[in-house]
Design an enzyme around this catalytic site. Structure first.
Site, PDB file in Angstrom:
ATOM      1  N   LYS A 140       0.941  -1.229  -0.078  1.00 57.23           N
ATOM      2  CA  LYS A 140      -0.030  -0.072   0.064  1.00 57.23           C
ATOM      3  C   LYS A 140       0.963   1.381  -0.018  1.00 57.23           C
ATOM      4  O   LYS A 140       1.094   1.876   1.007  1.00 57.23           O
ATOM      5  CB  LYS A 140      -0.763  -0.054   1.088  1.00 57.23           C
TER       6      LYS A 140
HETATM    7  N1  PMP Z   1      -7.959  -2.329  -3.053  1.00 54.76           N
HETATM    8  C1  PMP Z   1      -7.245  -1.050  -2.833  1.00 54.76           C
HETATM    9  C2  PMP Z   1      -6.483  -0.335  -3.895  1.00 54.76           C
HETATM   10  C3  PMP Z   1      -7.521  -0.330  -1.692  1.00 54.76           C
HETATM   11  O1  PMP Z   1      -6.919   0.845  -1.506  1.00 54.76           O
HETATM   12  C4  PMP Z   1      -7.998  -1.032  -0.443  1.00 54.76           C
HETATM   13  C5  PMP Z   1      -8.323  -0.101   0.709  1.00 54.76           C
HETATM   14  N2  PMP Z   1      -7.242  -0.207   1.688  1.00 54.76           N
HETATM   15  C6  PMP Z   1      -8.639  -2.120  -0.804  1.00 54.76           C
HETATM   16  C7  PMP Z   1      -8.545  -2.913  -1.923  1.00 54.76           C
HETATM   17  C8  PMP Z   1      -9.420  -2.766   0.489  1.00 54.76           C
HETATM   18  O2  PMP Z   1      -8.357  -2.976   1.547  1.00 54.76           O
HETATM   19  P1  PMP Z   1      -8.862  -3.202   3.056  1.00 54.76           P
HETATM   20  O3  PMP Z   1      -9.898  -4.160   3.118  1.00 54.76           O
HETATM   21  O4  PMP Z   1      -7.529  -3.927   3.567  1.00 54.76           O
HETATM   22  O5  PMP Z   1      -9.254  -1.838   3.605  1.00 54.76           O
END
Ligand code: PMP
Length: 287
Positions: A140
């Protein structure tokens, strides 16, 4: 630190090149004077993983980062909202951040729904999700989000949310959400490779399997989605959000699907401390 005093230098490496890593976490009111962060340990683990991908040494331990989360909510008396930890390279110019100081912040605020609280209209983006050979896609990293920003701006004012395909034309994910499909009583979601392995995605797979559904991670084509019985997005910010139309084509009757509703209800029970079987996912904090 008071909100207005939280400032950084203009010659911050991450501001110029996107070389920061972050998380997005929600916390929910679980009692009169209590809140709980959902899956804090898993978010912090992913934060450190993302940092390692960028060769960034966060100058704090996992325990210290978690302790600051708890302190932040307790000191501010926040009962529900969103937390944004971010680690970034500070003052240094030149593309390679080696030698730049690593700065860390954690901010929290009350934040309501991220996506509209109704079945969403979704458009497949002309932009593809970042190629796994261009970047390490399961981290991320702030700079990656230029891809999500382009996709979001493309649909702005016309659709509620975008959906990005991968470089092969298979379904990847939303700008900030993973996607799920329900067909003939079974649940499917794109396999890892081009997507962020969402913590909500993982929670939903666990909940769905515990409820007795078969869940399969596999390549999905846009045609698979058009003929789905139900579609929904998942994400820490987006929570569980039903999709009503995809490229103007209605999914079933366009309403939130039956299985989506069952899973979503269990998810909200879990985050609000009403599902004892998922207690281990909560960090309860007295406020
Ligand atoms: N895909 C992307 C590109 C994201 O930014 C997020 C948000 N973090 C998610 C999926 C979902 O991830 P999470 O469930 O860990 O928030």
């Amino acid at each position: 630190m008071p909100w207005a005093d939280a400032k950084i230098h203009v010659i911050t490496h991450s501001l110029h090149y996107g070389s920061a890593v972050f998380e997005g976490e929600r916390f929910y009111k679980t009692g009169e004077n209590e809140t709980a962060i959902f899956r804090l340990a898993d978010h912090t683990k992913r934060l450190f993983y993302s940092a390692s991908v960028l060769k960034m040494d966060i100058p704090f331990s996992v325990e210290e980062i978690n302790a600051v989360h708890i302190d932040l909510l307790a000191k501010n008396g926040l009962s529900s909202g969103y937390i944004r930890p971010l680690a970034f390279f500070g003052e240094k110019m030149g593309l390679n951040p080696k030698g730049a100081p690593v700065e860390t912040l954690i901010a929290a605020w009350g934040w309501g729904k991220y996506l509209a609280d109704k079945p969403l209209s979704v458009k497949i983006s002309k932009y593809i999700r970042i190629h796994p050979k261009s970047l390490i896609t399961d981290a991320k990293v702030s700079g990656y989000y230029a891809n999500s920003i382009f996709a979001s701006q493309e649909i702005e004012g016309e659709y509620d949310e975008a959906l990005l395909l991968d470089f092969n034309g298979n379904v990847a994910e939303g700008p900030g959400e993973n996607i799920f499909m329900v067909k003939n009583g079974e649940i499917f979601t794109p396999a890892l490779g081009s997507i962020l392995p969402g913590i909500t995605r993982d929670s939903i797979m666990t909940i769905a399997r515990d409820l007795g559904y078969r869940v399969t991670e596999k390549e999905l084509s846009p045609d698979d989605l058009f003929t789905a019985d139900e579609l929904f997005f998942t994400g820490s910010a987006a929570e569980v959000s039903a999709i009503g139309t995809l490229d103007d084509r209605q999914i079933s009757d366009g309403n939130e699907g039956k299985i989506t509703k069952i899973i979503k209800t269990k998810y909200f029970d879990a985050v609000q401390g009403k599902a004892p079987e998922y207690e281990a996912w909560l960090t309860r904090i007295a406020i």
